[in-house]
Design a protein around this motif. Structure first.
Motif, PDB file in Angstrom:
ATOM      1  N   ALA A   1      32.233  52.670  37.795  1.00 19.31           N
ATOM      2  CA  ALA A   1      33.100  51.995  36.753  1.00 19.31           C
ATOM      3  C   ALA A   1      32.469  52.353  35.554  1.00 19.31           C
ATOM      4  CB  ALA A   1      33.188  50.689  37.028  1.00 19.31           C
ATOM      5  N   THR A   2      31.216  52.328  35.377  1.00 15.25           N
ATOM      6  CA  THR A   2      30.645  52.676  33.963  1.00 15.25           C
ATOM      7  C   THR A   2      30.796  54.224  33.561  1.00 15.25           C
ATOM      8  OG1 THR A   2      28.935  51.104  34.483  1.00 15.25           O
ATOM      9  CG2 THR A   2      28.473  52.952  32.685  1.00 15.25           C
ATOM     10  N   GLN A   3      30.951  55.004  34.545  1.00 17.82           N
ATOM     11  CA  GLN A   3      31.234  56.426  34.229  1.00 17.82           C
ATOM     12  C   GLN A   3      32.839  56.613  34.093  1.00 17.82           C
ATOM     13  OE1 GLN A   3      29.460  58.123  37.809  1.00 17.82           O
ATOM     14  NE2 GLN A   3      27.417  58.495  36.844  1.00 17.82           N
ATOM     15  N   ASN A   4      33.666  56.065  34.962  1.00 17.56           N
ATOM     16  CA  ASN A   4      35.200  56.320  34.858  1.00 17.56           C
ATOM     17  C   ASN A   4      36.001  55.400  34.024  1.00 17.56           C
ATOM     18  OD1 ASN A   4      34.477  58.020  36.624  1.00 17.56           O
ATOM     19  ND2 ASN A   4      35.210  56.942  38.337  1.00 17.56           N
ATOM     20  N   MET A   5      35.562  54.111  33.898  1.00 15.06           N
ATOM     21  CA  MET A   5      36.503  53.344  33.016  1.00 15.06           C
ATOM     22  C   MET A   5      36.565  53.657  31.536  1.00 15.06           C
ATOM     23  SD  MET A   5      35.561  49.160  34.127  1.00 15.06           S
ATOM     24  CE  MET A   5      36.999  48.527  33.196  1.00 15.06           C
ATOM     25  N   SER A   6      37.867  53.651  31.010  1.00 13.06           N
ATOM     26  CA  SER A   6      38.122  53.907  29.676  1.00 13.06           C
ATOM     27  C   SER A   6      37.512  52.758  28.647  1.00 13.06           C
ATOM     28  CB  SER A   6      39.752  53.929  29.304  1.00 13.06           C
ATOM     29  OG  SER A   6      40.238  52.701  29.444  1.00 13.06           O
TER      30      SER A   6
ATOM     31  N   ALA B   1      35.389  42.039  41.388  1.00 11.04           N
ATOM     32  CA  ALA B   1      36.781  42.547  41.540  1.00 11.04           C
ATOM     33  C   ALA B   1      37.298  43.479  40.599  1.00 11.04           C
ATOM     34  CB  ALA B   1      37.853  41.679  41.937  1.00 11.04           C
ATOM     35  N   ARG B   2      37.218  43.227  39.321  1.00 11.32           N
ATOM     36  CA  ARG B   2      37.520  43.934  38.196  1.00 11.32           C
ATOM     37  C   ARG B   2      36.803  45.284  38.288  1.00 11.32           C
ATOM     38  NH1 ARG B   2      40.418  41.177  34.079  1.00 11.32           N
ATOM     39  NH2 ARG B   2      40.298  43.175  32.875  1.00 11.32           N
ATOM     40  N   ILE B   3      35.421  45.063  38.368  1.00 10.83           N
ATOM     41  CA  ILE B   3      34.677  46.282  38.382  1.00 10.83           C
ATOM     42  C   ILE B   3      35.105  47.025  39.607  1.00 10.83           C
ATOM     43  CG2 ILE B   3      32.041  47.017  38.557  1.00 10.83           C
ATOM     44  CD1 ILE B   3      31.223  44.562  37.194  1.00 10.83           C
ATOM     45  N   ALA B   4      35.176  46.721  40.583  1.00 11.76           N
ATOM     46  CA  ALA B   4      35.503  47.605  41.754  1.00 11.76           C
ATOM     47  C   ALA B   4      36.776  48.345  41.534  1.00 11.76           C
ATOM     48  CB  ALA B   4      35.470  46.714  42.936  1.00 11.76           C
ATOM     49  N   GLU B   5      37.828  47.753  41.043  1.00 20.64           N
ATOM     50  CA  GLU B   5      38.932  48.196  40.399  1.00 20.64           C
ATOM     51  C   GLU B   5      38.779  49.500  39.645  1.00 20.64           C
ATOM     52  OE1 GLU B   5      43.219  46.647  38.469  1.00 20.64           O
ATOM     53  OE2 GLU B   5      41.762  45.079  39.162  1.00 20.64           O
ATOM     54  N   GLY B   6      37.829  49.162  38.476  1.00 21.92           N
ATOM     55  CA  GLY B   6      37.364  50.011  37.631  1.00 21.92           C
ATOM     56  C   GLY B   6      36.683  51.334  38.130  1.00 21.92           C
ATOM     57  N   SER B   7      35.948  51.065  39.165  1.00 21.26           N
ATOM     58  CA  SER B   7      35.383  52.443  39.744  1.00 21.26           C
ATOM     59  C   SER B   7      36.246  53.628  40.234  1.00 21.26           C
ATOM     60  CB  SER B   7      34.700  51.808  41.150  1.00 21.26           C
ATOM     61  OG  SER B   7      35.496  51.601  42.262  1.00 21.26           O
TER      62      SER B   7
ATOM     63  N   LEU C   1      27.563  43.793  31.990  1.00 20.19           N
ATOM     64  CA  LEU C   1      28.623  44.257  31.174  1.00 20.19           C
ATOM     65  C   LEU C   1      28.113  44.936  29.968  1.00 20.19           C
ATOM     66  CD1 LEU C   1      30.963  41.095  31.396  1.00 20.19           C
ATOM     67  CD2 LEU C   1      31.466  43.341  32.433  1.00 20.19           C
ATOM     68  N   ARG C   2      26.997  44.479  29.381  1.00 19.83           N
ATOM     69  CA  ARG C   2      26.348  45.107  28.228  1.00 19.83           C
ATOM     70  C   ARG C   2      25.926  46.715  28.666  1.00 19.83           C
ATOM     71  NH1 ARG C   2      24.293  40.092  26.415  1.00 19.83           N
ATOM     72  NH2 ARG C   2      22.624  40.222  27.568  1.00 19.83           N
ATOM     73  N   ALA C   3      25.423  46.616  29.927  1.00 13.06           N
ATOM     74  CA  ALA C   3      24.831  48.099  30.135  1.00 13.06           C
ATOM     75  C   ALA C   3      25.885  48.843  30.499  1.00 13.06           C
ATOM     76  CB  ALA C   3      24.098  48.070  31.494  1.00 13.06           C
ATOM     77  N   MET C   4      27.380  48.507  30.920  1.00 12.98           N
ATOM     78  CA  MET C   4      28.417  49.447  31.057  1.00 12.98           C
ATOM     79  C   MET C   4      28.876  49.679  29.671  1.00 12.98           C
ATOM     80  SD  MET C   4      30.370  47.123  33.955  1.00 12.98           S
ATOM     81  CE  MET C   4      31.823  48.414  34.238  1.00 12.98           C
TER      82      MET C   4
ATOM     83  N   ALA D   1      27.173  49.994  27.132  1.00 11.01           N
ATOM     84  CA  ALA D   1      26.457  50.859  26.631  1.00 11.01           C
ATOM     85  C   ALA D   1      26.436  52.540  27.506  1.00 11.01           C
ATOM     86  CB  ALA D   1      24.844  50.680  26.678  1.00 11.01           C
ATOM     87  N   ARG D   2      27.379  52.586  28.451  1.00 10.49           N
ATOM     88  CA  ARG D   2      27.428  53.595  29.389  1.00 10.49           C
ATOM     89  C   ARG D   2      26.247  54.078  30.050  1.00 10.49           C
ATOM     90  NH1 ARG D   2      32.952  53.903  30.499  1.00 10.49           N
ATOM     91  NH2 ARG D   2      34.185  53.753  28.364  1.00 10.49           N
ATOM     92  N   ASP D   3      25.422  53.114  30.365  1.00  8.33           N
ATOM     93  CA  ASP D   3      24.468  53.353  30.858  1.00  8.33           C
ATOM     94  C   ASP D   3      24.461  53.096  32.615  1.00  8.33           C
ATOM     95  OD1 ASP D   3      21.739  53.753  32.013  1.00  8.33           O
ATOM     96  OD2 ASP D   3      20.629  52.827  30.544  1.00  8.33           O
ATOM     97  N   ALA D   4      24.880  54.078  33.253  1.00  4.76           N
ATOM     98  CA  ALA D   4      25.424  53.799  34.686  1.00  4.76           C
ATOM     99  C   ALA D   4      24.289  53.457  35.631  1.00  4.76           C
ATOM    100  CB  ALA D   4      26.106  54.996  35.243  1.00  4.76           C
ATOM    101  N   GLU D   5      23.052  54.194  35.351  1.00  3.83           N
ATOM    102  CA  GLU D   5      21.808  54.023  35.959  1.00  3.83           C
ATOM    103  C   GLU D   5      21.450  52.384  35.881  1.00  3.83           C
ATOM    104  OE1 GLU D   5      21.005  56.271  38.260  1.00  3.83           O
ATOM    105  OE2 GLU D   5      22.304  57.398  37.405  1.00  3.83           O
ATOM    106  N   LEU D   6      21.296  52.012  34.636  1.00  6.00           N
ATOM    107  CA  LEU D   6      20.874  50.676  34.598  1.00  6.00           C
ATOM    108  C   LEU D   6      21.995  49.634  35.014  1.00  6.00           C
ATOM    109  CD1 LEU D   6      19.059  48.578  33.048  1.00  6.00           C
ATOM    110  CD2 LEU D   6      20.544  49.000  30.966  1.00  6.00           C
ATOM    111  N   ALA D   7      23.260  49.929  34.872  1.00  4.94           N
ATOM    112  CA  ALA D   7      24.175  48.867  35.395  1.00  4.94           C
ATOM    113  C   ALA D   7      24.110  48.833  36.869  1.00  4.94           C
ATOM    114  CB  ALA D   7      25.805  49.440  35.025  1.00  4.94           C
ATOM    115  N   GLU D   8      23.821  49.978  37.460  1.00  6.27           N
ATOM    116  CA  GLU D   8      23.589  49.964  39.109  1.00  6.27           C
ATOM    117  C   GLU D   8      22.302  49.079  39.261  1.00  6.27           C
ATOM    118  OE1 GLU D   8      23.482  53.847  40.842  1.00  6.27           O
ATOM    119  OE2 GLU D   8      23.292  52.786  42.912  1.00  6.27           O
TER     120      GLU D   8
END
Lengths: 225, 225
Positions: free
Chosen positions: A95-100, A125-131, A173-176, A178-185
């Motif tokens: 989601a961090t990589q793909n969401m607009s 659920a929203r994050i899963a949707e955004g994945s 959400l903050r990590a997302m 910041a587009r830091d996918a690894e951190l968010a995970e």
DNA sequence: CTACAGAAAAGTGTCAACACTATATGGAAT
DNA sequence: ATTCCATATAGTGTTGACACTTTTCTGTAG
């Protein structure tokens, strides 16, 4: 023009409701004829609904044997949370990589609106949707969702829900943003691992599980898949 | 005394075989009456088998609409491999922590015996078994297994299978023997991510997917869940 | 020729009865 | 009293017929 509910859907929801309320106890037998009478339908739709519930892991059954409701113990929940840990991690990474930017902004605002508690599960659920990965979304929001709901309903709803979950959600959400996918995970996995640890403590403290199974005496041939 | 095969099981396997061989094309319609005649059974067992296949994601269907075989394209496979990446990672992590020394030794020996190719998937299954997490095992070995088999059978079997997979397996097994769970997880995730990348290249190169769907003209009301 | 509406056909959903299997019951032998 | 076997009962598996919905076909109007 409605999504056309068939009797199988009605019976499916009905049986699930009976599981939630405990009208069918965990581990209790599920009788086709009784349910058919209960819902004023034939046994056919009941059979299909039971098979669907079996597919979701809520009912276990072998050929020619009575169906039984799943007997959710703490160990089962731990296994589910272990699975969720890795899948939710991948979910938020994607989601961090793909969401607009717009979608992410919307998510942040909605979460701010909703307040600290209430719809915690909605964030996941929203994050899963955004994945953008429909299979991950289906696994988290359809397959595991029913099991979680059932467990929370029948175990006093305390386990799994924690105080500082909201703060952890904000971190994610903050990590997302910041587009830091690894951190968010990492944050998401830690978030769920903490819930798993709570279950682990529960398991160590209380050997007797949540179940209200009226354990029937084992019959000769019942040791079967 | 046998595990008691019911007609539903037979029909389930039969339909899956028809999907593998292409007798039912990907995306093709699945007619209950025709199948019932084909297997010399009533429509009841066919209905239940179809519902079971639907639960496994091999057939899609809405109420009162004809069932259709899944139309596996490369994008779907990428999503499955993304899911596998994280779950197989967790699987090997748990197995590294939980397997006994004897079990691990046995696994190494069996893999040595089997030779480089042949039963590559077996390694993953054995690890999932060793994870001690039945839900992860079921997801990898039951639910996703069928989809992988179907895709490999219908796409020329090349995609997904790679040359140096065996070497990567050895690396993973070594990490397990060293009881380095984090390393084993990383290696496994990289192992599967490489397969995902291969699929990604396939997607970029070839816009037209594997499917042999005879795309029917859209009818008025078909835009439904 | 195309677009639309209604009727016919095909296909799915549901039902009630019958066949098969497992479980419970009761009696005889030990 | 306990164990074993035969029988009765309850429950699941399967079937063929009927009801409802969708899809196709056909004719009519524009």
């Amino acid at each position: 023009m409605d999504p056309q509910r068939t009797l199988v859907d009605t019976v499916f929801d009905g049986i699930f409701e009976m599981l939630l309320t405990g009208e069918i106890p965990l581990g209790g037998v599920v009788n086709e004829a009784t349910l058919a009478e209960r819902f004023n339908v034939s046994r056919g739709p009941v059979r299909e609904a039971v098979k669907a519930l079996q597919g979701r892991g809520l009912i276990t059954k072998a050929a020619y044997f009575k169906a039984r409701a799943v007997d959710l113990n703490v160990q089962d929940m731990i296994e589910i949370f272990q699975l969720r840990e890795c899948v939710e991690g991948m979910s938020v990474k994607l989601a961090t990589q793909n969401m607009s930017d717009e979608g992410l902004q919307q998510l942040l605002e909605d979460f701010e609106q909703a307040g600290s508690d209430g719809r915690v599960l909605d964030v996941h659920a929203r994050i899963a949707e955004g994945s953008g990965n429909r299979r991950i979304q289906s696994l988290l929001c359809d397959e595991l969702y029913y099991l979680l709901r059932l467990y929370r309903a029948r175990s006093g709803s305390a386990a799994g829900r924690r105080e500082n979950a909201s703060a952890e959600h904000w971190q994610i959400l903050r990590a997302m943003r910041a587009r830091d996918a690894e951190l968010a995970e990492s944050l998401m996995r830690a978030h769920i691992a903490r819930a798993t640890e709570a279950l682990q403590r529960l398991l160590d403290a209380e050997p007797a599980p949540v179940s209200d199974t009226a354990q029937p005496r084992r019959n000769r041939k019942e040791q079967r898949a």
